[in-house]
Enzyme design. Structure first.
Site, PDB file in Angstrom:
ATOM      1  NE  ARG A  72      -4.235  -1.920   1.249  1.00  0.00           N
ATOM      2  CZ  ARG A  72      -4.482  -3.174   1.633  1.00  0.00           C
ATOM      3  NH1 ARG A  72      -3.776  -3.743   2.574  1.00  0.00           N
ATOM      4  NH2 ARG A  72      -5.471  -3.850   1.084  1.00  0.00           N
ATOM      5  CG  ASP A 103     -12.195  -0.381  -4.339  1.00  0.00           C
ATOM      6  OD1 ASP A 103     -11.292  -0.906  -3.655  1.00  0.00           O
ATOM      7  OD2 ASP A 103     -13.165   0.206  -3.838  1.00  0.00           O
ATOM      8  CG  ASP A 127     -12.818  -7.941  -0.281  1.00  0.00           C
ATOM      9  OD1 ASP A 127     -12.882  -8.908   0.510  1.00  0.00           O
ATOM     10  OD2 ASP A 127     -12.088  -6.951  -0.088  1.00  0.00           O
ATOM     11  CG  ASP A 129     -14.829  -5.072  -3.415  1.00  0.00           C
ATOM     12  OD1 ASP A 129     -13.948  -5.531  -4.160  1.00  0.00           O
ATOM     13  OD2 ASP A 129     -14.582  -4.378  -2.423  1.00  0.00           O
ATOM     14  NE  ARG A 171     -11.370  -2.734   5.118  1.00  0.00           N
ATOM     15  CZ  ARG A 171     -10.189  -3.336   5.014  1.00  0.00           C
ATOM     16  NH1 ARG A 171      -9.744  -4.053   6.032  1.00  0.00           N
ATOM     17  NH2 ARG A 171      -9.456  -3.203   3.941  1.00  0.00           N
ATOM     18  CD  GLU A 222     -12.926  -7.639   7.255  1.00  0.00           C
ATOM     19  OE1 GLU A 222     -12.112  -7.581   8.183  1.00  0.00           O
ATOM     20  OE2 GLU A 222     -12.579  -7.747   6.067  1.00  0.00           O
TER      21      GLU A 222
END
Ligand code: ADP
Length: 319
Positions: A72, A103, A127, A129, A171, A222
């Site tokens: 990151r 994303d 995920d 997503d 998340r 979560e």
């Protein structure tokens, strides 16, 4: 286009290696040179870039994680960081970049595209997503890891007549919880896309208990809240023998399933084709088993939609 780069960024996912392999092999098949950027956008800024050959990606299709490493990088969110990244790419004569990630990583790819450097996003996250694709690379493997855990926990839940709360990743998106809950026959599935009161959770549990059901599996994403906390509240409200299992990072590892390897191979190769066709700023995906691509900026503006029909079905099947 003669030279392209590839990087993996954000949370890793099983199948990223298969995608890297597809990018490298497809590029070399079309007589391009291909460079690996090590450590995501942090490696891009610091110039940790090496040329990859056919053999560089040998023997990785079945391995979890990413051989290019991931990171990151806050600095990459600034225009200055992004310009440093473009300078590193230009130093090697690289003209296009494939970004494999979630994303956040797509936002980085979008920023580079807006600075005039063509990028193609490949959806790599457990995920599921990412807008513009029905499935992301790693989701199927994570799902199977969770199912394996649920099945094992179910054995002991049955023997001891216990209520188990299993916290899974997710998340902002409930896909892992929803699919694993349906496939694992969970009594209750809690996802961040819905709001719950403790009565919503406890009501069906008590009802089931009254008709003789002695054990229950509750899957919590979560993002809904801590499984430990929800478990405590259930215990207080019901006095049932309750246990909590937080699956954690094991969900991100492991050898990718066949479905993830195939998806990664198809999407990685398509990303290279788009760069060869001069189509930067795209995001590749799969819909109804067909490869699709969208403008990365438009894709990011789309909301991720969860299949509420599946949630309804899981409720109907777990009465
Ligand atoms: P994921 O890609 O799995 O969603 P993150 O959200 O952590 O993971 O994003 C990965 C990296 O992408 C960040 O560390 C950062 O370097 C870059 N990134 C995220 N958001 C942006 C943004 N808005 N602009 C530029 N780069 C971004």
């Amino acid at each position: 286009m003669k030279k392209i780069g590839v990087l993996t960024s954000g949370g890793d996912s099983p199948g990223m290696n298969a995608a890297v392999r597809a990018v490298v092999r497809k590029a070399i098949f079309h007589n391009l040179e291909v460079y690996g950027v090590y450590g995501g956008y942090a490696g891009l800024i610091s110039g940790n870039i090496k040329k990859l050959e056919l053999g560089s990606v040998g023997d990785i299709i079945h391995r979890g994680g990413t051989v290019l490493y991931s990171a990151r990088c806050e600095e990459f969110k600034t225009a200055e960081g992004q310009k440093k990244g473009i300078e590193s790419l230009k130093k090697h004569g690289i003209e296009g970049l494939v970004v494999i990630g979630g994303d956040g990583s797509y936002r980085g790819a979008k920023a580079l595209t807006e600075h005039g450097f063509p990028c193609v996003g490949v959806p790599g996250t457990i995920d599921n997503d990412i807008p513009g694709t029905q499935f992301t690379i790693g989701f199927d493997t994570a799902l199977n890891t969770v199912i394996d855990a649920i099945d094992k926990i179910r054995d002991t839940a049955t023997s001891h007549e216990r209520t188990f709360i299993i916290e899974v990743m997710g998340r902002d998106a409930g896909d892992i919880a929803l699919w694993a809950g349906l496939a694992g026959g969970a009594e209750t599935i809690l996802i961040p896309e819905e709001n719950y009161t403790i009565d919503d959770i406890v009501g069906p549990l008590i009802k089931g208990h009254e008709r003789g059901k002695k054990h229950s599996i509750i899957i919590v994403a979560e993002g809904v809240g801590s499984g430990v906390e929800i478990g405590k509240q259930i215990k207080e409200a019901t006095n049932f023998d309750t246990r909590i299992s937080v699956l954690g990072h094991m969900q991100r590892g492991g050898s990718p399933t066949a479905a993830d390897r195939v998806l990664a191979s198809r999407l990685g190769a398509r990303a290279v084709e788009l760069l060869i066709e001069g189509k930067g700023g795209r995001a590749v995906g799969i819909e109804e088993n067909k490869l699709v691509d969208y403008d990365i900026i438009e894709a990011l503006a789309q909301p991720h939609v969860i299949d509420k029909g599946m949630l309804k079905l899981s409720k109907e099947l777990s009465i």
